[in-house]
Motif scaffolding. Structure first.
Motif, mmCIF file in Angstrom:
data_model
loop_
_atom_site.group_PDB
_atom_site.id
_atom_site.type_symbol
_atom_site.label_atom_id
_atom_site.label_comp_id
_atom_site.label_asym_id
_atom_site.label_seq_id
_atom_site.Cartn_x
_atom_site.Cartn_y
_atom_site.Cartn_z
ATOM 1 N N ASP A 229 -11.326 27.460 1.999
ATOM 2 C CA ASP A 229 -11.119 28.773 1.386
ATOM 3 C C ASP A 229 -9.639 29.057 1.171
ATOM 4 N N HIS A 230 -8.829 28.702 2.148
ATOM 5 C CA HIS A 230 -7.394 28.988 2.062
ATOM 6 C C HIS A 230 -6.747 28.229 0.916
ATOM 7 N N TRP A 231 -7.040 26.939 0.803
ATOM 8 C CA TRP A 231 -6.419 26.153 -0.260
ATOM 9 C C TRP A 231 -6.989 26.506 -1.628
ATOM 10 N N ALA A 232 -8.309 26.731 -1.693
ATOM 11 C CA ALA A 232 -8.910 27.085 -2.978
ATOM 12 C C ALA A 232 -8.348 28.402 -3.498
ATOM 13 N N ALA A 233 -8.100 29.346 -2.583
ATOM 14 C CA ALA A 233 -7.548 30.644 -2.982
ATOM 15 C C ALA A 233 -6.124 30.525 -3.494
ATOM 16 N N ASN A 234 -5.498 29.390 -3.211
ATOM 17 C CA ASN A 234 -4.117 29.183 -3.648
ATOM 18 C C ASN A 234 -3.999 28.078 -4.699
ATOM 19 N N GLY A 235 -5.079 27.854 -5.435
ATOM 20 C CA GLY A 235 -4.999 27.042 -6.642
ATOM 21 C C GLY A 235 -5.321 25.577 -6.506
ATOM 22 N N VAL A 236 -5.712 25.105 -5.304
ATOM 23 C CA VAL A 236 -6.057 23.699 -5.128
ATOM 24 C C VAL A 236 -7.548 23.513 -5.393
ATOM 25 N N GLU A 237 -7.915 22.394 -5.994
ATOM 26 C CA GLU A 237 -9.320 22.049 -6.152
ATOM 27 C C GLU A 237 -9.862 21.655 -4.781
ATOM 28 N N ALA A 238 -10.578 22.547 -4.148
ATOM 29 C CA ALA A 238 -11.034 22.339 -2.774
ATOM 30 C C ALA A 238 -12.484 22.763 -2.643
ATOM 31 N N ARG A 239 -13.218 22.023 -1.821
ATOM 32 C CA ARG A 239 -14.614 22.368 -1.602
ATOM 33 C C ARG A 239 -15.015 21.969 -0.191
ATOM 34 N N CYS A 240 -16.036 22.638 0.331
ATOM 35 C CA CYS A 240 -16.574 22.341 1.662
ATOM 36 C C CYS A 240 -18.034 21.923 1.509
ATOM 37 N N GLU A 241 -18.387 20.817 2.155
ATOM 38 C CA GLU A 241 -19.771 20.354 2.131
ATOM 39 C C GLU A 241 -20.272 20.222 3.559
#
Length: 274
Positions: A229-241
């Motif tokens: 959540d932290h990285w995705a909120a700051n523009g990185v393509e990030a996901r949790c599975e």
């Protein structure tokens, strides 16, 4: 940043002591050993030194000239295991035409965690010098922590952090810290969730996948979701599975199957950097 915690309230020992949480972990680890021995017999690795120390060596399972490369960083809370336990991860990636590198590194309490991170940097930079590209890095537990660190520093193009620990401060209150000897300040300084977030537009990409077992402790689930959540909120393509039914040890099971979603994902990320 999302996912802030009260460092005084949870029972971190029960949340982070995974060997205590999973009584049958020796049987799972024995399977790692057996698959590793079989893989080394079928695909003898090329051993490459990345430093002068006895453990500063990595295994290369070579898929052929020009093949994309992925680096696996093993777990063990930076105080156990070595590269020879995880050779069984090579055949599934070789089946996709992806070479695998697995390094060893020194262990706590003989060295501090900052020293281990420097060794991982040397590994990644050695691979970059050989290939000319930022590699994909994936790792388990403490290795997931270090994979995220390499991505934060811009040394990797993508990281797949499996059961990673991104905020080390909870470990200070556990028996796991006997060997690590971290205080809260050092733990925070070595936590990638507090590090600079890489620019998502960096040439070659910047991608973070956090993978965690559905049967892991609430803290491990929280850590992966917090980091994503932290990285995705700051523009990185990030996901949790979240992988249903898997604990901190069996979460590696999909990595031994060439057709698993996790292996297919790592292979695709590696091909994208080649």
């Amino acid at each position: 940043m999302t996912g802030e915690i009260d460092l005084e309230s949870p029972d971190f020992e029960s949340q982070y002591n995974n060997r205590a949480r999973v009584p049958d972990h020796p049987a799972v680890m024995q399977r790692w050993r057996e698959t590793a021995q079989a893989a080394r017999a079928a695909h003898p690795p090329i051993q490459i030194a990345y430093g002068e120390g006895e453990r500063e060596e990595m295994d290369l399972f070579d898929a052929g000239p020009g093949a994309p490369v992925a680096i696996f960083l093993h777990g063990g809370y930076w105080q156990a295991l070595d590269k020879d336990w995880f050779s069984g991860l090579a055949p599934p990636l070789l089946a996709h035409g992806v070479s695998l590198i697995v390094p060893s590194y020194d262990l706590a309490p003989a060295v501090r965690l900052g020293h281990i991170l420097r060794q991982v940097r040397e590994t990644v930079e050695t691979v970059r010098a050989r290939t000319g590209v930022r590699p994909v890095v994936f790792g388990h537990s403490g290795g997931g922590h270090m994979a995220a660190c390499m991505l934060s520093e811009g040394r990797a193009s993508a990281a797949v952090a499996i059961s990673g620990i991104f905020d080390l401060r909870p470990l200070v209150q556990t028996s796991l810290n006997t060997a690590l000897d971290l205080d809260e300040g050092e733990a925070a300084a070595l936590s990638p969730v507090f590090w600079p977030i890489p620019n998502g537009s960096t040439p070659g990409g910047t991608i973070l996948d956090c993978v965690v077992g559905g049967e892991e402790s609430p803290e491990f689930l929280r850590q992966s979701r917090m980091m994503t959540d932290h990285w995705a909120a700051n523009g990185v393509e990030a996901r949790c599975e979240v992988l249903p039914g898997l604990n901190h040890f069996t979460v590696l099971d999909p990595l031994f199957a060439a057709d698993s979603r996790v292996v297919t994902r790592i292979a695709a990320l590696a091909r994208a950097t080649a």
